[in-house]
Scaffold this motif. Sequence first.
Motif, short mmCIF file in Angstrom:
data_model
loop_
_atom_site.label_atom_id
_atom_site.label_comp_id
_atom_site.label_asym_id
_atom_site.label_seq_id
_atom_site.Cartn_x
_atom_site.Cartn_y
_atom_site.Cartn_z
N THR A 185 -5.66 -2.14 6.76
CA THR A 185 -6.90 -1.47 5.79
C THR A 185 -7.40 -2.94 6.03
N LEU A 371 -5.81 1.43 -8.96
CA LEU A 371 -4.85 2.05 -8.08
C LEU A 371 -5.40 2.69 -7.12
N THR A 372 -6.06 3.73 -7.54
CA THR A 372 -6.75 4.72 -6.38
C THR A 372 -7.50 3.59 -5.47
N ASP A 373 -8.72 2.85 -6.10
CA ASP A 373 -9.31 1.77 -5.35
C ASP A 373 -8.41 1.07 -4.15
N LEU A 374 -7.57 0.49 -5.11
CA LEU A 374 -5.95 0.33 -3.26
C LEU A 374 -6.01 1.35 -2.63
N TRP A 375 -5.89 2.57 -3.14
CA TRP A 375 -5.63 3.32 -1.77
C TRP A 375 -7.05 3.42 -0.58
N ASN A 376 -8.27 4.05 -1.96
CA ASN A 376 -9.59 3.63 -1.18
C ASN A 376 -9.64 2.76 -0.25
N VAL A 378 -7.04 1.72 1.96
CA VAL A 378 -5.52 1.63 2.24
C VAL A 378 -5.85 2.85 3.20
N ARG A 379 -5.09 3.96 2.11
CA ARG A 379 -5.90 5.64 3.90
C ARG A 379 -4.75 5.51 4.04
N TRP A 380 -4.11 6.92 4.41
CA TRP A 380 -3.15 7.70 5.02
C TRP A 380 -2.52 6.53 6.29
N ALA A 383 -1.38 3.28 5.13
CA ALA A 383 0.28 3.92 3.85
C ALA A 383 1.52 4.49 4.64
N GLN A 430 -13.22 -5.49 -3.68
CA GLN A 430 -11.78 -4.98 -2.73
C GLN A 430 -11.29 -7.06 -3.34
#
Length: 763
Positions: A185, A371-376, A378-380, A383, A430
């Motif tokens: 990340t 949490l959505t921003d955390l995913w943004n 990190v991405r697949w 993850a 972030q």
Amino acid sequence: MATIAFVFFIELAVFLISTLCAARLCICGTRGVWRYAGFWVAALLGALLLLRPHGDTFTALDHSGYRLMAFAFAEGRGFNDVDATVLELPEDVRQDVTLLPYTKDRNTRDRSFRLLSDQTGITEPFFYPTLPLGASILQRLFPQRGMDFFAPLFGLFFALVLLAMGRREGGAGGLLLAAALFLATPLPAMLFRGFYAELCGASLAALAATHWLTLPAGRPVSLAAYLALGLAPAFHPALIVMSLPLLAVLIVADGGPARRIVMGLAMFAIGPAFLMWLTARVCAPYGRLHWQTLIVNFKYSQSHQVVYVFAAFCGLAMLGLLIWRFFDHAAFRRAIDRLRPWAAAWLLLALVPVALALLFWRESAQVWRGLTDLWNGVRWPAAILALGCAVPLVFSRTVARARLLAGLAIALLPVFAYLKGAEQMAMWSQRRLGPFVVLLLPALLLPAAQWMRVLSVKRRIVALGLGGLTLALGLANAVRWPAPYWVQQEAGALEHVNELKERIGSRLVLFDYLPDSFPFAVDNQTRAIGWNSEAKPKHWAEWIRWARIRAATEEVWFASSYSLPLLEEGIRFEPLFTENIPLVRVHSKRALPAVARESERKLTFARVESVGDEEFVQDKLFDGSPTALRAPWGPQQSLVLPEGTRGDGQWSREGSGVIGPIPRSGRIRMTLIAASNQGKPVQRLRVVPPWGEQGAQWLDVTPGASELTAWFDAPNHADLPRTGVYRFYAETPFNPQALGRSDRLPDGLGALMHRVKFAVAEQ
């Protein structure tokens, strides 16, 4: 001199204590791996990545404020210096040059120091200054951006310890895995290179946690680990939720005698004691040390609520552990030994705060957004890598400590997710999630590295393939979106500012855009004043009159971030020079995708001079500048120009005024580029010159932008000044809501104007 010496002493103490503490933990964490060539290569690559700091100067956000505060300290500014420049202004205008005019919130004129009172001019740091104080020492030693290397140094220490753990526990494959996790990340690589207090404090806490993670059972914990946990909230108070539970962990794990635990607690207390001293004597961003302040903050601030609740829970748990250990050490150890086989259950228990926050807390929407921003961020690929490392974390029988650390990070996730969800500011915000990421990385790395070592012994080919896949996953985001890993934001901007300061010297310089004045005003030596466009518009004329009076007794400069008109009320702008400052920033909506975006900060400097007897022209572009305008005016909106390109425009309202020349003889020609932009055939505008209604002219403004011309005969009043206000009135003011438009425009609009010119012509 005494004040300067005192601040320097505090700077030196912060720098030495924090850096030596981090260096001590780094030495402990990297011991035994420097003999490997692969680790040397990884360490050099890590230094190349992290020791390329940002130069945020014009962003006008917290990290820029921290950075400029460090610069101000290095330039000799004290904690509570008087802002003499603001005291030069008329009292009615002083709030108009602040960030939050006419509010009861803490206010600032330079984003780094709080203006306690515009009557006394006394200031204090706008944030807790631990990070700027430590960085300012490097700036004193190395004036060419030395301060910018303070925060990256902590990131480098953490990266080296992470790489060393991977090499020691997993061999060459573990080293690659550590590098992959750190790069998976962009948050560590992006945030460790800037003035982000959360990341500095979190790196100290993570260094302490990693030290405990690799410490053999029964060994005493280094006192530097206790000190690091205490210093973390001194950098940012929200990190107390991370420091207290980790302190409890150290108390449980420390194999030393009770006397050593007490010494560790004393080392931990240095950080909170320094934070309390700052609050009592230096600055109080969240209020002074009174119960009433804590109650008010808890009652009205969701951020304080979530931090207080977690801190209180962890504090009580730590106190209970202390009492239990000191009064019945044998029973305490037996209980800890019985808990070890059940350590995996902690991962399930850690999900309870997350579930409660998402299902029952009234701020659950903010947590979901975080949490959505955390995913943004990190991405697949990242993850998948994290999930792969989680498999040995959950099922291995020998990594109870790693499970506990991972569970702690997960339990604290609602705190950082809420803080992020409440602050939607693209990549900059972030930083709120950075502590969670930094704390989770060593917990994921340790069991995965150990498993990789075992696999490499049994099935070397499989291990090599897995190592390649690991590296590919770790580099996927960096290859696809390299900007946050590599771009140095606004690099070189402060050097331009310093050069301009030398040219300005002791002159008074006025800025028509407040954020552009921050880097100039922050040292409290350059007499720079910026205007807040959100301030009361009627005070703009008063500010200009004051500038005209000052220009009669001293040289006054005007700096514009927009196109500078030629005239203002009673003054003309004599152009001096234009400075183009190239800026590169990482641009993103949330985190990823992120790209590098180049821009330019253009500052036009002119000298303020009184108008004479000669005839003048005026050229005003409606690009957002308040210069040469008199209220009321509507918002800006883009429009299609006559030549087919797009440009900026601003809505006129009833009585909107533009400063223009008043001729002594002849006629004055006004050329206006405007559009009705209403969907109706035409909008009629009445233009009233400064000498009254008898000279008014009508203009027919078409829906599309066109060039219109009006002629005004010179007035018969010889006593009129050389400049005045030309005002606009609509025959039928435009009310967007009545027409069903949804672009949130106010009522009472006239026309959308792009440019107006005035020129005097002979009869």
